[in-house]
Design a protein around this motif. Structure first.
Motif, PDB file in Angstrom:
ATOM      1  N   LEU A 110       0.143  -3.254   3.327  1.00 25.50           N
ATOM      2  CA  LEU A 110      -0.849  -3.982   3.974  1.00 25.50           C
ATOM      3  C   LEU A 110       0.079  -5.587   3.942  1.00 25.50           C
ATOM      4  O   LEU A 110      -0.223  -6.106   4.952  1.00 25.50           O
ATOM      5  N   ASN A 168      -4.560   0.960  10.067  1.00 27.84           N
ATOM      6  CA  ASN A 168      -4.640  -0.474  10.459  1.00 27.84           C
ATOM      7  C   ASN A 168      -4.613  -0.308  12.054  1.00 27.84           C
ATOM      8  O   ASN A 168      -5.184  -1.191  12.776  1.00 27.84           O
ATOM      9  N   THR A 173      -9.775  -1.421   8.438  1.00 24.45           N
ATOM     10  CA  THR A 173      -9.003  -2.085   7.360  1.00 24.45           C
ATOM     11  C   THR A 173      -9.957  -2.666   6.233  1.00 24.45           C
ATOM     12  O   THR A 173      -9.599  -3.467   5.554  1.00 24.45           O
TER      13      THR A 173
END
Length: 217
Positions: A110, A168, A173
């Motif tokens: 991330l 994503n 998310t």
């Protein structure tokens, strides 16, 4: 408890687990207190330091936030003094290590995506975040790194990174999809340990001691 606080506590828990793993390996190699703390620090934070340097975030979080370095150092020092009791918790440590692997994989991926790293690079950075510290730990203690042996460790992390990138790209998310990615890495690692899964290994043929065929006339 806010979400940011919960994430920080989970992150520090992962740091503590990897620091304990590194410190126990250093104790087994009969290193002194400084060596044990140093190896524990590197095992816990090495992957994150590499990640931050790659995405040009300086100083790395391990140096910018004292809580990370402090957690790693205190945990490693505790293992130096309490290693006989800690040795009895091997199964628990393996479970916690698998959880840390999943957490660091997702967090590293991330962070790479947030830094606008392309998908393939983000997958690699996520994996390095999770396995980098263990890689350096094994090198410092004179062992062939676990991630290069037959165990399903780096592969589990890479699978988790790919899942995070795919989620994503699809716009998923939120906490639930990302928690699912952590659980996936955790589950793959535990199942691989329980069932003794391993990656393929090249088969080496014994050297030939002589020429085949009939002797010359």
């Amino acid at each position: 408890m806010t979400t940011s606080t919960a994430l920080l506590l989970a992150d520090l828990a992962g740091v503590a687990v990897f620091a304990a793993s590194g410190a126990s390996a250093a104790v087994a190699k009969r290193l002194d207190l400084f060596g044990v703390v140093f190896v524990g620090f590197v095992a816990a934070l090495g992957g994150g330091i590499v990640r931050d340097l790659v995405i040009d975030e300086v100083p790395p979080l391990a140096f910018a936030d004292w809580r990370y370095a402090g957690t790693a150092a205190v945990t490693a020092a505790a293992i130096f003094w309490l290693h006989p009791q800690f040795a009895r918790l091997r199964t628990t440590v393996l479970v916690l290590d698998a959880a840390g692997l999943g957490l660091f994989t997702v967090a590293g991926t991330l962070k790479a995506l947030d830094a606008q790293v392309p998908a393939v690079g983000a997958c690699l950075i996520g994996m390095i975040t999770a396995i980098g510290g263990g890689l350096v730990r094994d090198l410092l203690t004179g062992e062939i790194p676990v991630v290069l042996r037959r165990e399903i460790y780096a592969v589990a992390s890479l699978v988790g990174s790919v899942v995070v990138v795919l989620l994503n790209s699809l716009g998923h998310t939120g906490p639930i999809p990302l928690t699912a990615a952590v659980v996936l890495v955790f589950g793959v690692r535990l199942v691989a340990l329980r069932r003794r899964w391993s990656a393929p290994v090249a088969t080496l043929r014994p050297p030939r001691t002589g020429l085949s065929g009939p002797p010359p006339e």
